[in-house]
Each structure stands twice: as C-alpha cells, then as structure tokens.
Design a protein around this motif. Structure first.
Motif, PDB file in Angstrom:
ATOM      1  N   ASP A 175       6.044   8.951   3.830  1.00  0.00           N
ATOM      2  CA  ASP A 175       6.295   7.595   3.355  1.00  0.00           C
ATOM      3  C   ASP A 175       5.374   7.331   2.160  1.00  0.00           C
ATOM      4  N   PHE A 176       5.939   6.993   0.994  1.00  0.00           N
ATOM      5  CA  PHE A 176       5.126   6.881  -0.217  1.00  0.00           C
ATOM      6  C   PHE A 176       4.073   5.776  -0.101  1.00  0.00           C
ATOM      7  N   THR A 177       4.438   4.631   0.424  1.00  0.00           N
ATOM      8  CA  THR A 177       3.482   3.525   0.529  1.00  0.00           C
ATOM      9  C   THR A 177       2.287   3.920   1.383  1.00  0.00           C
ATOM     10  N   ARG A 178       2.560   4.599   2.493  1.00  0.00           N
ATOM     11  CA  ARG A 178       1.473   5.053   3.360  1.00  0.00           C
ATOM     12  C   ARG A 178       0.638   6.133   2.668  1.00  0.00           C
ATOM     13  N   ASN A 179       1.292   7.013   1.942  1.00  0.00           N
ATOM     14  CA  ASN A 179       0.566   8.063   1.237  1.00  0.00           C
ATOM     15  C   ASN A 179      -0.359   7.479   0.171  1.00  0.00           C
ATOM     16  N   LEU A 180       0.095   6.430  -0.492  1.00  0.00           N
ATOM     17  CA  LEU A 180      -0.737   5.774  -1.497  1.00  0.00           C
ATOM     18  C   LEU A 180      -1.969   5.146  -0.841  1.00  0.00           C
ATOM     19  N   ALA A 181      -1.755   4.545   0.326  1.00  0.00           N
ATOM     20  CA  ALA A 181      -2.883   3.958   1.049  1.00  0.00           C
ATOM     21  C   ALA A 181      -3.844   5.034   1.530  1.00  0.00           C
ATOM     22  N   LEU A 182      -3.293   6.170   1.980  1.00  0.00           N
ATOM     23  CA  LEU A 182      -4.137   7.270   2.442  1.00  0.00           C
ATOM     24  C   LEU A 182      -4.968   7.831   1.285  1.00  0.00           C
ATOM     25  N   LEU A 183      -4.402   7.880   0.100  1.00  0.00           N
ATOM     26  CA  LEU A 183      -5.147   8.287  -1.086  1.00  0.00           C
ATOM     27  C   LEU A 183      -6.354   7.381  -1.290  1.00  0.00           C
ATOM     28  N   GLY A 184      -6.182   6.104  -1.033  1.00  0.00           N
ATOM     29  CA  GLY A 184      -7.266   5.147  -1.215  1.00  0.00           C
ATOM     30  C   GLY A 184      -8.456   5.380  -0.313  1.00  0.00           C
ATOM     31  N   ARG A 185      -8.250   6.007   0.850  1.00  0.00           N
ATOM     32  CA  ARG A 185      -9.368   6.246   1.776  1.00  0.00           C
ATOM     33  C   ARG A 185     -10.436   7.132   1.161  1.00  0.00           C
ATOM     34  N   SER A 186     -10.033   8.070   0.312  1.00  0.00           N
ATOM     35  CA  SER A 186     -11.017   8.945  -0.327  1.00  0.00           C
ATOM     36  C   SER A 186     -11.891   8.193  -1.319  1.00  0.00           C
ATOM     37  N   PHE A 187     -11.463   7.008  -1.678  1.00  0.00           N
ATOM     38  CA  PHE A 187     -12.193   6.197  -2.666  1.00  0.00           C
ATOM     39  C   PHE A 187     -12.632   4.869  -2.052  1.00  0.00           C
ATOM     40  N   GLY A 188     -13.058   4.927  -0.792  1.00  0.00           N
ATOM     41  CA  GLY A 188     -13.575   3.733  -0.146  1.00  0.00           C
ATOM     42  C   GLY A 188     -12.519   2.710   0.173  1.00  0.00           C
ATOM     43  N   ALA A 189     -11.345   3.156   0.659  1.00  0.00           N
ATOM     44  CA  ALA A 189     -10.235   2.261   0.996  1.00  0.00           C
ATOM     45  C   ALA A 189      -9.794   1.438  -0.223  1.00  0.00           C
ATOM     46  N   TYR A 190      -9.851   2.062  -1.379  1.00  0.00           N
ATOM     47  CA  TYR A 190      -9.448   1.392  -2.616  1.00  0.00           C
ATOM     48  C   TYR A 190      -7.946   1.149  -2.625  1.00  0.00           C
ATOM     49  N   ASP A 191      -7.543  -0.001  -3.151  1.00  0.00           N
ATOM     50  CA  ASP A 191      -6.128  -0.377  -3.186  1.00  0.00           C
ATOM     51  C   ASP A 191      -5.509   0.068  -4.510  1.00  0.00           C
ATOM     52  N   PHE A 192      -4.873   1.241  -4.500  1.00  0.00           N
ATOM     53  CA  PHE A 192      -4.255   1.773  -5.709  1.00  0.00           C
ATOM     54  C   PHE A 192      -2.967   1.048  -6.082  1.00  0.00           C
ATOM     55  N   SER A 193      -2.444   0.226  -5.186  1.00  0.00           N
ATOM     56  CA  SER A 193      -1.182  -0.461  -5.477  1.00  0.00           C
ATOM     57  C   SER A 193      -1.325  -1.495  -6.584  1.00  0.00           C
ATOM     58  N   GLU A 236     -18.547   8.443  -5.256  1.00  0.00           N
ATOM     59  CA  GLU A 236     -19.909   8.772  -4.840  1.00  0.00           C
ATOM     60  C   GLU A 236     -20.239   8.261  -3.445  1.00  0.00           C
ATOM     61  N   LYS A 237     -19.706   7.097  -3.086  1.00  0.00           N
ATOM     62  CA  LYS A 237     -20.032   6.536  -1.780  1.00  0.00           C
ATOM     63  C   LYS A 237     -18.884   6.653  -0.786  1.00  0.00           C
ATOM     64  N   GLY A 238     -17.822   7.336  -1.174  1.00  0.00           N
ATOM     65  CA  GLY A 238     -16.724   7.582  -0.253  1.00  0.00           C
ATOM     66  C   GLY A 238     -16.666   9.045   0.114  1.00  0.00           C
ATOM     67  N   GLY A 239     -15.471   9.617   0.075  1.00  0.00           N
ATOM     68  CA  GLY A 239     -15.313  11.043   0.357  1.00  0.00           C
ATOM     69  C   GLY A 239     -15.476  11.834  -0.919  1.00  0.00           C
ATOM     70  N   ARG A 240     -16.702  12.041  -1.337  1.00  0.00           N
ATOM     71  CA  ARG A 240     -16.978  12.523  -2.689  1.00  0.00           C
ATOM     72  C   ARG A 240     -16.308  13.854  -3.007  1.00  0.00           C
ATOM     73  N   THR A 241     -16.375  14.807  -2.088  1.00  0.00           N
ATOM     74  CA  THR A 241     -15.838  16.136  -2.386  1.00  0.00           C
ATOM     75  C   THR A 241     -14.339  16.085  -2.614  1.00  0.00           C
ATOM     76  N   GLY A 242     -13.619  15.454  -1.693  1.00  0.00           N
ATOM     77  CA  GLY A 242     -12.172  15.355  -1.830  1.00  0.00           C
ATOM     78  C   GLY A 242     -11.763  14.497  -3.007  1.00  0.00           C
ATOM     79  N   ALA A 243     -12.475  13.376  -3.191  1.00  0.00           N
ATOM     80  CA  ALA A 243     -12.145  12.472  -4.288  1.00  0.00           C
ATOM     81  C   ALA A 243     -12.376  13.139  -5.640  1.00  0.00           C
ATOM     82  N   SER A 244     -13.461  13.875  -5.769  1.00  0.00           N
ATOM     83  CA  SER A 244     -13.747  14.551  -7.039  1.00  0.00           C
ATOM     84  C   SER A 244     -12.683  15.589  -7.359  1.00  0.00           C
ATOM     85  N   ALA A 245     -12.192  16.282  -6.328  1.00  0.00           N
ATOM     86  CA  ALA A 245     -11.135  17.277  -6.548  1.00  0.00           C
ATOM     87  C   ALA A 245      -9.852  16.606  -7.014  1.00  0.00           C
ATOM     88  N   ILE A 246      -9.547  15.438  -6.457  1.00  0.00           N
ATOM     89  CA  ILE A 246      -8.353  14.692  -6.866  1.00  0.00           C
ATOM     90  C   ILE A 246      -8.468  14.271  -8.327  1.00  0.00           C
TER      91      ILE A 246
END
Length: 447
Positions: free
Chosen positions: A295-313, A329-339
């Motif tokens: 589900d795209f909407t859910r996937n977009l929200a899941l992407l946000g978790r790597s950046f501190g539950a950021y709302d990409f919408s 830096e204060k979220g999931g740094r390794t995964g977020a940096s790779a993205i």
C-alpha cells in the motif's frame, strides 16, 4: 558438541512492518496483539518445536500511520511474565529502551521475569528508533547517537552490577542460627558514572541462569560495537547471503577485539519463511503476500520512521527527494543515510524512493520444506548466522515450518531433538556469569 542452529519466534499479532494488510486476514483475530492467549498459544507451539526463545519487540511512540500491531499491543515484560507461567523451557526475550528507562527499575523487572520463568529471561537492549518517543518522557528532542549509545553501554553495566547484588549463597535461611540473610553476601553498587548514579543493592537475588541474557540489534558502527562489548545475542538485519556473512564476521571480529569469546555471542538473522507443498506454490504465495501488503500510503509512512516519524506526505511526490539529512542523525541513521545516498546518486523523486522501498524482493527461505531446509543449511554452513529470528503471518504458516522444515534440520543433525537445558543460557550454550563479588573473594583468597 557440534554447532547447531538456534530458532526464535517473533510474533506480530495483527501485523507489523511489511504486514500492513495482515489484520484483514480472516484467520487473524482483530484483538490478537492485546490477547495474551494468542501469545501463549504461539509460545507453546514454538516450545513444542524446541525453539530457543520467544521475542517481543516494542516501541513507545506511535501515530495513526503506524502498522496495526504497533497501535495497540501489550507491554513486553507484563506479557512475557504471563507467558512464563504457561511454558517450561522456551526463552522469553523482551525489548526495552536504555534511553527511556532507569537502570534500577528495569533491572528489577527483568530479574523478576527471570525468577518467574526459572531462568529464561532475555533483554533486547534498544536505544529507541522513534525520535518522537522523547516527548512522551518530558524531553524536547531525542538524544544524539553518541549519547544514546554511551548511555546504553553504561546502563547495561549498571544493570549487571545490580543483578550481582546478592551472591548465590546469600540466603542460608538457617532457623537454628536465626539467620535468613548472610549480610556479608549483600553488596551495594554505589555506581557514579557519566549518565547514572545508582546506589543499590537490588532487592532480588540471581536466578538459575545468573543474569538475564543481553540481546542487541545494531547496524551502525556504534550499534555493532555495543553488541561486541555487551551482547550475548544479536538480531542482525539479514539481507543477502554475502551481507549476512559480512555482518556475522564483523561482529564476531569486534567481539574478539574486546577480549570476549566470539562463541559467546549468538547472531540471529531475521527470516520470514514461506513454506508450501512445492517450490512453485511457495513462490506464488510469497508474491501474493507482497501484493496484499503493498500500500503506497503506508509505505510512505514507513519511510518516515527512518527519519523520526517524519511526514513525507507534505512534499510533492514527484519532486526530487527532499533534504532531510538533518533528521537522520537522531533517527535510524544507518538506514536513513543509505536512503539519502541512493536518492542522490540516482536522482530519485520522493515517489520513486517510496516505491523502491516496497519493491518485491525474494526471501531466501521460500519453497518446499526440502528447499527451505537446504537454504538454511547452506547459509548456516557459510557462516551467515547462529540462528534465525522467525516471523510468520499466521499459526498455519508456523505449523508448515515446524512440521515440514524442522524435522529435516533435525535429521541432518543441525537442530536439537530435545531440550537439554531449562534456561535460556543453556539453550544458547552460554556460560552462567560468576557473581563478581564471589569471584573477587576467590581471587583474594588465592592471592
């Protein structure tokens, strides 16, 4: 004893990450994430299959976009204490944050679970992935990486010190001498460090396994180093065979560099097997599962978790991926940096990044029982893991693995045919840590 595979079960109730549509499955009770009987049933099934442990994840921040299981679930230690009274052998591992707990209270709670279960408790140490958690504990922002991992290391050291408050023979309970406690066997901690000041002693004794087993899940350098310093079990990210081998070798190497026996840290990769009568049927079912949950909407929200539950919408989906490096830096740094790196190198839009994270990727452990057993054996022999942390969508899928794959692993001598221990340390082949005060006393006597 020859090296054998360890298995843990990771239940997700009504559906966690990548399982957004699971709650719609008619086989899934809509309240399973808060139904203790659901977990008891899962634990009994895993214990029947001689699994090492039941593993419960946790976090302390949500918003309405989070996976269904995250929105409404039981607190791990309360849950595992209930499960302990309905099981005899399986280990019980709960997640708890070193960032948003105090050492004395958490050490006492895990020690209590260890006693309730007869020595089967494990603590999965996390520094908290969701930056929004800070606001639930009166802080304006999440701690940075260095502070979180420094605090985690000290937290574990304090907890272990508290667990050694009583020596093993501290309670003679000698009526004739009117002596319940030998006061010489009780020790205050008197810890003063960078992050904590804890006097002690803890008001609970050691369990049959000495101390709860420490688990950790680290991908970053800081996380891997923390694991190498203190962990006895590690939840590894998995990925390809080569990635799993590289992670395994790196953590074992770091462990040895810290003066520890690499055999005393067991690395579990994540696995979501799909087992069916034939390879074709299993591969078809794997694809169906992906399509059900994509589900795209859910996937977009899941992407946000790597950046501190950021709302990409709030961004234009077809514009270049936004500059959110400061949130990593204060979220999931390794995964977020790779993205971020992948987006920059390939000039991806936000939509393309979200889509790429939900692309269909084959799991290695999919097929007929013989095929799945072959792959598990191949990876195990190749030095990719010591165990697998298994996630199944339904009880039926767990049964297919237990009835089809487990007997093949047993026949090949790769998996136990009976429990040979009653504690989690015993299952994992880990030593019982000697009480530090007893050890110091023996050293003093021996000069």
């Amino acid at each position: 004893m020859s090296r054998t595979i360890h298995l843990a079960l990771h239940p997700y109730g009504v559906g966690g990450p990548g399982q957004h549509g699971l709650w719609k499955d008619p086989r899934i009770a809509k309240n399973s994430s808060i139904d203790v009987q659901h977990y008891i049933q899962q634990a009994k099934a895993a214990e029947h299959a001689l699994f090492d442990a039941l593993f419960i994840v946790d976090s302390q921040f949500i918003n309405a976009t989070y996976p269904a299981h995250y929105l409404n679930r039981l607190e791990p230690l309360t849950l595992l204490s209930a499960v302990a009274t309905h099981t005899r052998h399986i280990g019980l591992v709960g997640t708890a944050s070193s960032t948003y707990n105090s050492p004395f209270n958490l050490a006492r709670r895990f020690a209590s679970l260890d006693h309730i279960s007869g020595g089967r408790a494990g603590w999965n140490v996390v520094t908290s992935f969701d930056t929004g958690t800070s606001r639930n504990f009166g802080l304006e922002e999440h701690l940075d990486y260095a502070t979180r991992y420094g605090r985690a290391l000290e937290f574990v050291e304090v907890a272990r010190g508290l667990w050694d408050s009583y020596e093993d023979d501290a309670f003679p309970a000698d009526v004739a001498r009117d002596l319940f406690l030998d006061p010489a066997k009780l020790h205050a901690l008197d810890h003063e460090g960078e992050h904590f000041r804890v006097a002690g002693p803890l008001n609970i004794s050691r369990s049959p396994q000495g101390q709860p087993v420490i688990f950790q899940a680290g991908v970053s350098d800081e996380g891997r180093d923390l694991a190498a310093r203190v962990a006895e079990g590690v939840y590894a990210p998995g990925g390809s065979l080569q990635q799993a081998q590289e992670y395994y070798a790196d953590v074992k190497r770091r462990t040895a560099a810290h003066g520890r026996d690499p055999e005393h840290i067991k690395i579990f990769i994540h696995g979501s097997p799909v087992v069916a009568a034939t390879d074709e049927a299993a591969l078809r079912r794997e694809r169906e599962i992906h399509d059900e949950d994509n589900d795209f909407t859910r996937n977009l929200a899941l992407l946000g978790r790597s950046f501190g539950a950021y709302d990409f919408s709030v961004h234009d989906l077809d514009a270049p991926f936004p500059d959110v490096a400061h949130l990593a830096e204060k979220g999931g740094r390794t995964g977020a940096s790779a993205i971020i790196q992948r987006a920059r190198e390939n000039n991806l839009t936000l939509r393309q990044v979200a889509d790429s994270l939900s692309e269909f990727r084959r799991s290695p452990f999919v097929g007929a029982p013989e095929t799945v057993a072959d792959t598990i054996e191949q990876w195990f022999d190749a030095g990719a893991f010591d165990g697998i942390n298994l996630a199944f969508r339904t009880g039926d899928e767990l049964d297919l693995f237990v009835d089809g794959v487990v007997p093949l692993l047993q026949k090949r001598g790769l998996y136990r045919t009976a429990y040979t221990a009653d504690t989690l340390r015993g299952h994992l082949g880990l030593p019982v840590p000697e009480n530090r005060h007893t050890a110091a006393g023996a050293h003093a006597l021996n000069g």
